[in-house]
Design a protein around this motif. Structure first.
Motif, short mmCIF file in Angstrom:
data_model
loop_
_atom_site.label_atom_id
_atom_site.label_comp_id
_atom_site.label_asym_id
_atom_site.label_seq_id
_atom_site.Cartn_x
_atom_site.Cartn_y
_atom_site.Cartn_z
N GLU A 200 5.88 -11.91 -19.92
CA GLU A 200 6.72 -12.23 -18.54
C GLU A 200 6.36 -11.10 -17.52
O GLU A 200 6.80 -10.00 -17.74
N GLY A 201 5.99 -11.50 -16.55
CA GLY A 201 5.63 -10.84 -15.18
C GLY A 201 4.57 -9.58 -15.55
O GLY A 201 4.14 -8.94 -14.44
N LYS A 202 3.86 -9.83 -16.37
CA LYS A 202 2.62 -8.67 -16.81
C LYS A 202 1.49 -9.21 -17.14
O LYS A 202 0.47 -8.93 -16.49
N LEU B 90 -0.52 -13.16 -17.58
CA LEU B 90 -0.66 -14.47 -17.19
C LEU B 90 -0.83 -15.20 -18.40
O LEU B 90 -1.58 -15.06 -19.39
N ARG B 91 -0.32 -16.51 -18.55
CA ARG B 91 -0.50 -17.45 -19.46
C ARG B 91 -1.95 -17.98 -19.20
O ARG B 91 -2.31 -18.34 -18.00
N GLU C 120 -2.74 -21.28 -19.71
CA GLU C 120 -2.12 -22.31 -18.85
C GLU C 120 -2.01 -22.18 -17.40
O GLU C 120 -2.28 -23.09 -16.72
N ASN C 121 -1.48 -21.08 -16.90
CA ASN C 121 -1.21 -20.90 -15.60
C ASN C 121 -2.58 -20.63 -14.92
O ASN C 121 -2.44 -21.31 -13.74
N TYR C 122 -3.38 -19.90 -15.17
CA TYR C 122 -4.57 -19.82 -14.77
C TYR C 122 -5.42 -21.07 -14.61
O TYR C 122 -5.84 -21.72 -13.70
N GLN D 48 -3.92 -24.08 -14.68
CA GLN D 48 -3.60 -25.12 -13.85
C GLN D 48 -3.92 -24.71 -12.29
O GLN D 48 -3.98 -25.67 -11.56
N LEU D 49 -3.86 -23.46 -11.99
CA LEU D 49 -4.36 -23.08 -10.71
C LEU D 49 -5.95 -23.72 -10.25
O LEU D 49 -6.06 -24.21 -9.36
N ALA E 183 5.04 -21.87 -9.39
CA ALA E 183 5.66 -21.83 -10.55
C ALA E 183 4.35 -22.18 -11.68
O ALA E 183 4.44 -21.69 -12.84
N ASP E 184 3.79 -23.54 -11.52
CA ASP E 184 3.01 -23.70 -12.54
C ASP E 184 1.76 -22.88 -12.45
O ASP E 184 1.03 -22.82 -13.72
N PHE E 185 1.41 -21.85 -11.69
CA PHE E 185 0.39 -20.88 -11.83
C PHE E 185 0.73 -19.67 -12.24
O PHE E 185 0.29 -18.58 -12.29
N GLY E 186 2.26 -19.57 -12.69
CA GLY E 186 2.61 -18.35 -13.33
C GLY E 186 3.90 -17.66 -12.44
O GLY E 186 4.44 -16.54 -12.72
N GLU F 146 6.51 -13.32 -9.77
CA GLU F 146 7.18 -12.09 -10.40
C GLU F 146 6.15 -11.24 -11.32
O GLU F 146 6.76 -10.83 -12.33
N PHE F 147 5.22 -11.04 -10.66
CA PHE F 147 4.26 -10.05 -11.65
C PHE F 147 4.27 -8.70 -11.13
O PHE F 147 4.32 -8.44 -9.90
N GLU F 148 3.70 -7.86 -12.00
CA GLU F 148 3.76 -6.49 -11.39
C GLU F 148 2.48 -6.05 -12.28
O GLU F 148 2.11 -6.27 -13.38
N VAL G 185 0.14 -3.65 -14.54
CA VAL G 185 0.38 -3.04 -15.71
C VAL G 185 -0.37 -1.64 -15.43
O VAL G 185 -1.37 -1.51 -15.17
N TYR H 251 -3.53 -0.45 -17.32
CA TYR H 251 -4.63 -1.22 -16.86
C TYR H 251 -4.61 -1.70 -15.59
O TYR H 251 -4.41 -2.72 -15.12
N TYR I 45 -4.69 -12.25 -7.32
CA TYR I 45 -4.20 -13.54 -7.73
C TYR I 45 -3.18 -14.30 -7.25
O TYR I 45 -3.27 -15.50 -7.08
N ALA J 182 -4.21 -15.82 -4.04
CA ALA J 182 -4.93 -17.18 -4.14
C ALA J 182 -3.93 -18.10 -4.78
O ALA J 182 -4.11 -19.58 -4.36
N ALA J 183 -2.81 -18.13 -5.75
CA ALA J 183 -1.95 -19.12 -6.12
C ALA J 183 -1.24 -19.54 -5.10
O ALA J 183 -0.84 -20.65 -5.00
#
Lengths: 171, 168
Positions: A40-42, A44-45, A47-49, A51-52, B20-23, B26-28, B30, B33, B46, B49-50
């Motif tokens: 979560e938040g770090k 990506l699934r 599936e998400n990519y 879908q994009l 939401a379908d693209f994730g 709320e990402f940060e 890492v 990396y 990303y 783009a989303a």
């Protein structure tokens, strides 16, 4: 394998211009890496990519690849290109031109073979400005599109008060 | 493989994709990396783009059909079908002429996301100018009223029209 040139434009060699698809964006066979699972938040699934890229694939299908707004004009006026937008970098205000072939008859030129294959027919619409039009006809060919413009009485017109918008969905 | 959000999946109705379908956003990054100019896409890249695709998805049409008219009772001819839904093609879209100059275009029920705008219809050619057309949007079909330049119903194969749908 992702391509380093815009698929819309092709590479000028064997890869001809076309509409991009999900395959050009990596394909739809991704799965979450069991060693680096989605987080979560770090992370990506997969599936998400996917879908994009599926959304991007479908969006690309529906957009016009070239939009030109123009005004007619017979001497001493001249037909004028007003705006140009395109998915192709090489198709700009400087590479699109217009000529007059007779009363109300105009040809709009753009670089030949620069657009992807046609997904639907060209559309033309009256967009202003101070006179009323009853429509226009459009006939598309490679590298140019012919249009015939009419006033409200059905007469072919060169009236520079008219403005029209041409949309191409490939050629 | 996951299914395209634009399309029906069993009992899940079709809809327009969102961020939401693209994730989500709320990402940060890492810390271990961090983005690398040439090897790791920056988080912001990303997400931008989303978000761009999310917003474009809101305002694109979902189905476009070009067709040529016919003298009544001919059915007319579908010329091009363009859609975000793979299953909507010239094989699954039907064209009929309900009455002189009134053409019905039908698609399989439930295959399009909900409508966000009224349906557009326009004259796109080919031999004569047209007074225009207007469209009546129903559950899984549109009735397009096609006119000659003089305002009569079209009754020949000399005209081409387009309808553009923003949902079903």
């Amino acid at each position: 394998m992702s391509r380093i040139f815009p698929v819309f434009e092709g590479d000028g060699a064997s890869n001809l211009p076309r509409y991009p698809t999900a395959n050009d964006m990596g394909g739809l066979q991704f799965e979450d890496d069991p060693q680096y699972r989605p987080q979560e938040g770090k992370r990506l699934r997969a599936e998400n990519y996917m879908q994009l890229i599926m959304a991007a694939d479908r969006v690309c299908r529906m957009i016009p690849t070239l939009v030109v707004e123009f005004m007619p004009g017979a001497s001493p006026d001249v037909p004028t290109i007003i705006t140009v937008t395109s998915v192709i970098d090489a198709i700009t205000f400087d590479t699109v031109s217009i000529s007059r072939g007779g009363v109300g008859i105009y040809r709009i030129f753009y670089p030949q073979n620069a657009l992807p294959p046609k997904r639907q027919m060209a559309q033309i619409s009256y967009v202003g400005s101070t006179a009323i039009s009853r429509g226009a006809l459009v006939n598309q060919a490679s590298g140019y599109t012919d249009v015939t413009l009419y006033d409200n009485l059905g007469n072919a017109t060169d009236n520079p008060l008219f403005m029209f918008k041409l949309r191409l969905f490939g050629e | 493989m996951t299914h395209p959000i634009f399309e029906r999946n069993g009992t899940t109705p079709p809809r327009r994709p969102t961020l939401a379908d693209f994730g989500g956003r709320e990402f940060e990054s890492v810390l271990r990396y961090l983005p690398n100019d040439k090897r790791r896409v920056p988080l912001n890249g990303y997400l931008q783009a989303a978000m761009a695709i999310d917003r474009v998805c809101r305002s694109i049409p979902l189905l476009s059909v070009d067709f040529q008219t016919a003298a009544y009772p001919g059915t007319g001819t579908i010329l091009f079908v363009n859609s975000v839904v793979d299953g909507l093609t010239s094989s699954t879209i039907t064209l009929t002429q309900a009455a002189t100059g009134r053409f019905r275009i039908a698609w399989p029920a439930g295959t399009l996301p909900a409508k966000v705008h009224l349906t557009d219809s326009s004259h796109i050619g080919s031999l004569h100018p047209s007074f225009g057309c207007f469209v009546e949007h129903n559950l899984n079909n549109c009735l397009v009223y096609c006119y000659t330049f003089d305002g009569e119903f079209v009754n020949s194969a000399d005209y081409k029209f387009n309808i553009t749908l923003w949902g079903g």
